[in-house]
Design an enzyme around this catalytic site. Structure first.
Site, PDB file in Angstrom:
ATOM      1  N   SER A   1     125.241 155.782  15.696  1.00 33.65           N
ATOM      2  CA  SER A   1     123.826 155.575  16.025  1.00 33.65           C
ATOM      3  C   SER A   1     123.630 154.216  16.690  1.00 33.65           C
ATOM      4  O   SER A   1     124.524 153.370  16.672  1.00 33.65           O
ATOM      5  CB  SER A   1     122.997 155.631  14.738  1.00 33.65           C
ATOM      6  OG  SER A   1     123.386 154.573  13.885  1.00 33.65           O
TER       7      SER A   1
ATOM      8  N   HIS B   1     132.382 140.346 -22.527  1.00 33.34           N
ATOM      9  CA  HIS B   1     131.337 139.338 -22.718  1.00 33.34           C
ATOM     10  C   HIS B   1     131.884 137.966 -22.305  1.00 33.34           C
ATOM     11  O   HIS B   1     133.007 137.634 -22.682  1.00 33.34           O
ATOM     12  CB  HIS B   1     130.911 139.301 -24.181  1.00 33.34           C
ATOM     13  CG  HIS B   1     129.928 138.210 -24.469  1.00 33.34           C
ATOM     14  ND1 HIS B   1     128.610 138.289 -24.076  1.00 33.34           N
ATOM     15  CD2 HIS B   1     130.083 136.999 -25.072  1.00 33.34           C
ATOM     16  CE1 HIS B   1     127.975 137.177 -24.445  1.00 33.34           C
ATOM     17  NE2 HIS B   1     128.854 136.374 -25.043  1.00 33.34           N
TER      18      HIS B   1
HETATM   19  P1  FAD Z   1     129.257 154.031  14.190  1.00 31.34           P
HETATM   20  O1  FAD Z   1     129.767 153.057  13.237  1.00 31.34           O
HETATM   21  O2  FAD Z   1     128.006 153.849  14.873  1.00 31.34           O
HETATM   22  O3  FAD Z   1     130.440 154.371  15.180  1.00 31.34           O
HETATM   23  C1  FAD Z   1     130.310 155.249  16.246  1.00 31.34           C
HETATM   24  C2  FAD Z   1     131.292 154.832  17.318  1.00 31.34           C
HETATM   25  O4  FAD Z   1     131.270 155.826  18.341  1.00 31.34           O
HETATM   26  C3  FAD Z   1     130.940 153.524  18.007  1.00 31.34           C
HETATM   27  O5  FAD Z   1     132.071 152.680  17.997  1.00 31.34           O
HETATM   28  C4  FAD Z   1     130.547 153.910  19.427  1.00 31.34           C
HETATM   29  O6  FAD Z   1     130.930 152.944  20.374  1.00 31.34           O
HETATM   30  C5  FAD Z   1     131.347 155.189  19.613  1.00 31.34           C
HETATM   31  N1  FAD Z   1     130.785 156.118  20.597  1.00 31.34           N
HETATM   32  C6  FAD Z   1     129.496 156.546  20.722  1.00 31.34           C
HETATM   33  N2  FAD Z   1     129.410 157.451  21.726  1.00 31.34           N
HETATM   34  C7  FAD Z   1     130.656 157.591  22.250  1.00 31.34           C
HETATM   35  C8  FAD Z   1     131.212 158.377  23.273  1.00 31.34           C
HETATM   36  N3  FAD Z   1     130.480 159.251  23.983  1.00 31.34           N
HETATM   37  N4  FAD Z   1     132.532 158.257  23.524  1.00 31.34           N
HETATM   38  C9  FAD Z   1     133.314 157.387  22.824  1.00 31.34           C
HETATM   39  N5  FAD Z   1     132.846 156.623  21.818  1.00 31.34           N
HETATM   40  C10 FAD Z   1     131.529 156.735  21.530  1.00 31.34           C
HETATM   41  N6  FAD Z   1     126.018 150.558   6.167  1.00 31.34           N
HETATM   42  C11 FAD Z   1     126.503 150.329   4.918  1.00 31.34           C
HETATM   43  O7  FAD Z   1     126.950 151.271   4.268  1.00 31.34           O
HETATM   44  N7  FAD Z   1     126.519 149.074   4.393  1.00 31.34           N
HETATM   45  C12 FAD Z   1     126.041 148.004   5.058  1.00 31.34           C
HETATM   46  O8  FAD Z   1     126.070 146.883   4.546  1.00 31.34           O
HETATM   47  C13 FAD Z   1     125.510 148.202   6.356  1.00 31.34           C
HETATM   48  N8  FAD Z   1     125.027 147.171   7.073  1.00 31.34           N
HETATM   49  C14 FAD Z   1     124.552 147.385   8.334  1.00 31.34           C
HETATM   50  C15 FAD Z   1     124.040 146.303   9.031  1.00 31.34           C
HETATM   51  C16 FAD Z   1     123.550 146.482  10.307  1.00 31.34           C
HETATM   52  C17 FAD Z   1     122.998 145.292  11.061  1.00 31.34           C
HETATM   53  C18 FAD Z   1     123.596 147.778  10.906  1.00 31.34           C
HETATM   54  C19 FAD Z   1     123.110 147.980  12.299  1.00 31.34           C
HETATM   55  C20 FAD Z   1     124.093 148.864  10.215  1.00 31.34           C
HETATM   56  C21 FAD Z   1     124.572 148.677   8.914  1.00 31.34           C
HETATM   57  N9  FAD Z   1     125.066 149.742   8.158  1.00 31.34           N
HETATM   58  C22 FAD Z   1     125.526 149.528   6.887  1.00 31.34           C
HETATM   59  C23 FAD Z   1     125.113 151.118   8.697  1.00 31.34           C
HETATM   60  C24 FAD Z   1     126.547 151.450   9.163  1.00 31.34           C
HETATM   61  O9  FAD Z   1     126.945 150.511  10.129  1.00 31.34           O
HETATM   62  C25 FAD Z   1     126.585 152.857   9.750  1.00 31.34           C
HETATM   63  O10 FAD Z   1     126.049 153.769   8.819  1.00 31.34           O
HETATM   64  C26 FAD Z   1     128.012 153.267  10.060  1.00 31.34           C
HETATM   65  O11 FAD Z   1     128.594 152.378  10.976  1.00 31.34           O
HETATM   66  C27 FAD Z   1     128.039 154.687  10.634  1.00 31.34           C
HETATM   67  O12 FAD Z   1     129.345 155.036  10.936  1.00 31.34           O
HETATM   68  P2  FAD Z   1     129.668 156.110  12.085  1.00 31.34           P
HETATM   69  O13 FAD Z   1     131.160 156.175  12.154  1.00 31.34           O
HETATM   70  O14 FAD Z   1     128.926 157.335  11.859  1.00 31.34           O
HETATM   71  O15 FAD Z   1     129.073 155.483  13.417  1.00 31.34           O
END
Ligand code: FAD
Ligand code: NAD
Length: 466
Positions: free
Chosen positions: A146, A445
């Protein structure tokens, strides 16, 4: 054409963990990532850098005030470039670590944007949009995550009006930072910049901070953050923002009294995140999106297109790294013919502020809505010896158990290391534990975990220390 058992698009916690687990299970796996670094939002611009900043800013804040209570008198000065460089170094080390894990496990990495040519072939596009590779896959897992959600009439320029990514690297604390959204990012990043010297005002649409949390937690959190100097304007609807020639930003909003305006030096928009599906070619593969633009999946992570699956932030459920990781593991196991499984009713949430906030399971309001009869155990950190020694006594543990079976239904913690304490409760819930199981377990504790035990004792009507 290179051919794989599984091609994963996206190397965030969902995608990279899925890739490693697929490789461990003997599948031939490729992972396409558009960013030059692996680890996705979480490692690059999310969980990890934000926690690094929260830790550093908390130390700075404590050195400036609380140390004196321990009889340590210091006058700290802020070296922001070093503070930010430490954060960048942690990010670099961890993202390089994922590279190492890919190599160790034999995951083949393709750098570029993944794009469905059709349901079995995925193009890898370079930064100019040219096709560098075409991969064939028996199964495809979309884990594209996202991005920051934007607001109409608040165009982000990355300098005066920005999202969480820019808020992780401000060159200096803004005099007055206005944050739109009192959700997790608003509170975490608001805490960081407030501790580093900014005046912080948070504008929130709902009538409390952290709208999804338990009511008692929300009330206590609001009190604690207000005490720290964060200002909140709740129940307000933000309309627009304009940047003046002098570089200040005026945000206009609507509240009970009518049209209002507030001026600041910078605006952080923290109103949620939207799924990454643009440019993926979902239409070429026959993948359906739901009403909120997320990829629609069933309980097996299957999309509407055969052999194409999706996990993590791009599908329904909480946008959390550990949820994405667990889906990645379950996905890989399903693809290898094993019974992969995620228990969505036991996914902890943690807000890494001070006091820290964590919960797992149901809130009291949810239990009331469902008509479930429950008992409630409560214990404050102020009555715990370790919390006193830590000079960190704000908050409480609240435990909710089924009135008939005593099975734990939800635990809500606000206080020191709440995010660590919630682990015991998640485990207890996975094992179907009762509050009596926790109450009868010996807890060391003096530890903060005794607060959890006392809350469990309280649920059984036999609290000891209050
Ligand atoms: P993402 O981590 O978003 O990874 C998706 C990847 O897909 C990205 O690297 C992107 O570049 C790649 N991508 C997208 N489209 C394409 C494409 N067409 N081709 C190739 N690559 C592509 N969650 C927690 O649990 N704990 C926390 O403390 C926490 N802190 C956060 C702090 C911040 C500031 C933010 C913004 C988010 C935080 N989150 C936290 C949420 C967490 O980062 C996300 O829930 C998590 O990263 C989701 O993982 P994902 O693998 O689904 O997606
Ligand atoms: P969020 O959904 O947690 O909070 C957004 C807040 O903005 C809500 O309180 C909402 O009511 C408010 N809002 C929405 N539109 C508004 C408007 N027009 N005006 C005023 N307020 C408005 O989203 P977030 O804080 O941006 O975080 C995004 C995601 O990242 C979350 O889903 C969260 O799970 C994840 N995240 C997790 C952690 C963590 O686990 N510690 C940390 C950061 C982010």
């Amino acid at each position: 054409m290179p051919s794989f058992d599984v091609v994963i698009i996206g190397a965030g916690p969902g995608g990279y963990v899925c890739a490693i687990r697929c490789a461990q299970l003997g599948l031939k796996v490729a992972c396409i990532e558009r960013s030059p670094t692996l680890g996705g939002t979480c490692l690059n611009v999310g969980c990890i850098p934000s926690k690094a900043l929260l830790e550093s800013s908390e130390l700075y804040h404590r050195a400036g005030g609380e140390f004196a209570k321990h009889g340590i008198v210091v006058k700290p000065t802020l070296d922001l470039p070093t503070l930010l460089a430490r954060k960048d170094k942690i990010v670099h080390t961890l993202t390089r670590g994922v590279d190492g894990l890919f190599k160790k496990n034999g995951v083949e990495r393709f750098e570029g944007r993944g794009h469905f040519k059709n349901s079995r072939e995925i193009e890898v596009l370079d930064s100019n949009g040219r096709v560098s590779h075409v991969l064939e896959a028996s199964s495809v897992v979309v884990a594209t995550g996202s991005s920051v959600a934007t607001l109409r009439n608040l165009p982000m320029d990355g300098k005066h009006i920005f999202g969480s990514t820019e808020a992780l690297s401000l060159a200096e604390p803004p005099n007055h930072l206005i944050i739109i959204g009192a959700g997790i990012i608003g509170l975490e990043m608001g805490s960081v910049w407030s501790r580093l010297g900014s005046k912080v005002t948070v504008l929130e649409f709902m009538d409390s901070v952290l709208p999804g949390a338990d009511l008692d937690i929300r009330k206590q959190a609001q009190r604690s953050f207000r005490k720290q100097g964060l200002r909140f304007k709740l129940g307000v609807k933000v309309q627009s923002a304009t940047v003046s020639e002098a570089g200040t930003v005026a945000v206009s909003y609507h509240d009970k009294k009518g049209e209002q305006s507030i001026e600041g030096d910078a605006v952080l928009v923290a109103v949620g995140r939207r799924p990454n599906t643009a440019g993926l070619g979902v239409e070429n593969a026959g993948i359906t999106l739901d009403g909120r633009g997320r990829i629609e999946v069933d309980d097996e992570f299957a999309t509407s297109a055969p052999n194409i699956y999706a996990i993590g932030d791009v599908v329904r459920g909480p946008m959390l790294a550990h949820k994405a990781e667990d889906e990645g593991v379950a996905m890989a196991e399903k693809l290898a013919g094993l019974p992969g499984h995620v228990n969505y009713s036991v996914i902890p949430s943690v807000v890494y502020t001070n006091p820290e906030i964590a919960w797992v399971g149901q809130t009291e309001d949810q239990l009331k809505e469902q008509g479930v009869k429950y008992t409630r155990g409560w214990f404050p950190f102020a009555a715990n010896g370790r919390a006193k020694a830590l000079e960190n006594t704000d908050g409480f543990v609240k435990l909710l158990a089924d009135a008939r079976t005593d099975r734990i239904l939800g635990v809500h913690i606000i206080g020191p290391v709440a995010g660590e304490l919630i682990g015991e409760m998640a485990l207890a819930m996975e094992f179907g534990a009762s509050s009596e199981d926790i109450a009868r377990t010996c807890h060391a504790h003096p530890t903060l975990s005794e607060v959890v035990r006392e809350a469990a004792l309280d649920a059984g009507g036999r609290v000891l220390h209050i």
